[in-house]
Design an enzyme around this catalytic site. Structure first.
Site, PDB file in Angstrom:
ATOM      1  N   ASP A   1       0.348  -5.270   2.728  1.00  0.00           N
ATOM      2  CA  ASP A   1      -0.294  -3.952   2.748  1.00  0.00           C
ATOM      3  C   ASP A   1      -1.669  -4.032   2.073  1.00  0.00           C
ATOM      4  O   ASP A   1      -2.433  -3.067   2.116  1.00  0.00           O
ATOM      5  CB  ASP A   1       0.575  -2.942   1.973  1.00  0.00           C
ATOM      6  CG  ASP A   1       1.134  -1.876   2.897  1.00  0.00           C
ATOM      7  OD1 ASP A   1       0.711  -1.827   4.059  1.00  0.00           O
ATOM      8  OD2 ASP A   1       1.994  -1.096   2.439  1.00  0.00           O
TER       9      ASP A   1
ATOM     10  N   LYS B   1       7.571  -0.602  12.323  1.00  0.00           N
ATOM     11  CA  LYS B   1       7.063  -1.894  11.855  1.00  0.00           C
ATOM     12  C   LYS B   1       8.047  -3.017  12.220  1.00  0.00           C
ATOM     13  O   LYS B   1       7.639  -4.101  12.648  1.00  0.00           O
ATOM     14  CB  LYS B   1       6.813  -1.842  10.341  1.00  0.00           C
ATOM     15  CG  LYS B   1       5.607  -0.956  10.017  1.00  0.00           C
ATOM     16  CD  LYS B   1       5.471  -0.582   8.552  1.00  0.00           C
ATOM     17  CE  LYS B   1       4.302   0.400   8.371  1.00  0.00           C
ATOM     18  NZ  LYS B   1       4.184   0.944   7.020  1.00  0.00           N
TER      19      LYS B   1
ATOM     20  N   GLN C   1       7.460   0.697   1.165  1.00  0.00           N
ATOM     21  CA  GLN C   1       6.930   1.905   1.798  1.00  0.00           C
ATOM     22  C   GLN C   1       6.781   3.013   0.756  1.00  0.00           C
ATOM     23  O   GLN C   1       7.719   3.316   0.022  1.00  0.00           O
ATOM     24  CB  GLN C   1       7.888   2.349   2.926  1.00  0.00           C
ATOM     25  CG  GLN C   1       7.380   3.502   3.752  1.00  0.00           C
ATOM     26  CD  GLN C   1       6.184   3.138   4.642  1.00  0.00           C
ATOM     27  OE1 GLN C   1       6.136   2.063   5.224  1.00  0.00           O
ATOM     28  NE2 GLN C   1       5.215   4.031   4.720  1.00  0.00           N
TER      29      GLN C   1
END
Ligand code: NAP
Length: 282
Positions: A121, A54, A98
């Site tokens: 997200d 990412k 994450q």
């Protein structure tokens, strides 16, 4: 019949190139690039790889990114404090914690604490609620990637029978909501669904997001269907999807490979979301 393979890598690089060009315009106009902050708690090797990818993608798109690596003993209160600080940080446009987090931390509480405007997200209850109500918000990256692939392939969703296998908050449910918003007739299957193959074989568009290697066989696919395989199952022979690719390729019109299908789209859509979040904050 051999299904057309939907090249997620190629579509993702088109999306990334488009984002890079828009980031250049954003940076020229506002004097700073959009910036993503990532957080990992502990040392899960898969998380390290995902997050490193990412950051690489951000760099290639001309975005800034900063990483916070916290020790595996970090408490929920400490993580919540960091999430709150990132929410207030004027220089941060997107926040990504994450998952998974270590067991002493409740992931739902952490996700719910992310500033919804920086929730790249798309997993906070606020953004999930906006999606449920058909209102604009930040979309969960993998479901958004699935829709982008269908758009790119010119799949006509209006009135189409769509079947989604899997009802997770991360993939199945948001994909189903997005398909519904695109006017498909949507059925959602799960572990308690009776006669899964029969239900799936109604689908013009079949999305598998299950986590069971090769669950979807040729008997579950309508001839000429478009099949999107979200599954990423790691085994001794590498990664495979939830679809029996070889068998289904004989029946479907189009199919996403694993790897190289939905996976690359997830990172591309994270960049889209980070740019969207940055635009909303200027
Ligand atoms: P998850 O949270 O474990 O959800 C799995 C869903 O599949 C659940 O709704 C479950 O039903 C259903 N299910 C399980 N076994 C089934 C069966 N035999 N028949 C029908 N339904 C069944 O998984 P997830 O997070 O949605 O992820 C799904 C897959 O996508 C995984 O392989 C994951 O690695 C992959 N994934 C890929 C990406 C990417 O970027 N490509 C991103 C995210 C996830 P119940 O609700 O009844 O338990």
């Amino acid at each position: 019949m051999a299904a057309r393979l939907i090249d997620g890598k190629a579509v993702a690089s088109e999306v990334r190139a488009r984002v890079a060009s828009e980031v250049a315009d954003f940076t020229a106009e506002h004097g700073h690039a959009p910036r993503l902050a990532t957080v990992i708690v502990g040392d899960d090797p898969a998380s390290e790889i995902y997050v490193a990818n990412k950051h690489k993608a951000c760099k290639e798109a001309g975005m800034g990114s900063v990483h916070h690596g916290l020790g595996g003993e970090t408490t929920e209160a400490e993580l919540l404090e960091l999430v709150a600080a990132l929410g207030e940080d004027e220089d941060v446009d997107g926040i990504l914690v994450q998952l998974p987090v270590p067991e002493q931390i409740d992931p739902d509480r952490v996700v719910a604490a992310i500033d919804p405007g920086k929730d790249v997200d798309g997993l906070t209850p606020v953004n999930a609620g906006l999606l449920a109500q058909g209102m604009p918000g930040l979309l969960s990256c993998t479901p958004a990637g699935v829709m982008e692939l269908l758009r790119h392939e010119d799949v006509d969703l209006e009135g189409a029978e769509a079947v989604v296998v899997g009802r997770s908050r991360l993939v199945g449910v948001p994909v189903a909501r997005l398909l519904l918003a695109a006017n498909a007739t949507v059925t959602v299957c799960h572990s308690r669904t009776r006669n899964l193959a029969a239900v799936c074989s109604r689908a013009d568009v079949l999305v598998a997001a299950v986590g069971v290697p090769r669950l979807i066989g040729a008997d579950a696919v309508k001839p000429g269907a478009v099949v999107i395989d979200v599954g990423m199952n790691r085994g001794e022979d590498g990664v495979c999807g939830d679809v029996d690719q070889e068998a289904v390729a004989e029946v479907a019109a189009a199919l996403t490979p694993v790897p190289g299908g939905v996976g690359p789209m997830t990172v591309a859509m994270l960049l889209v979301n980070t740019l969207t979040a940055a635009r909303a904050r200027v």
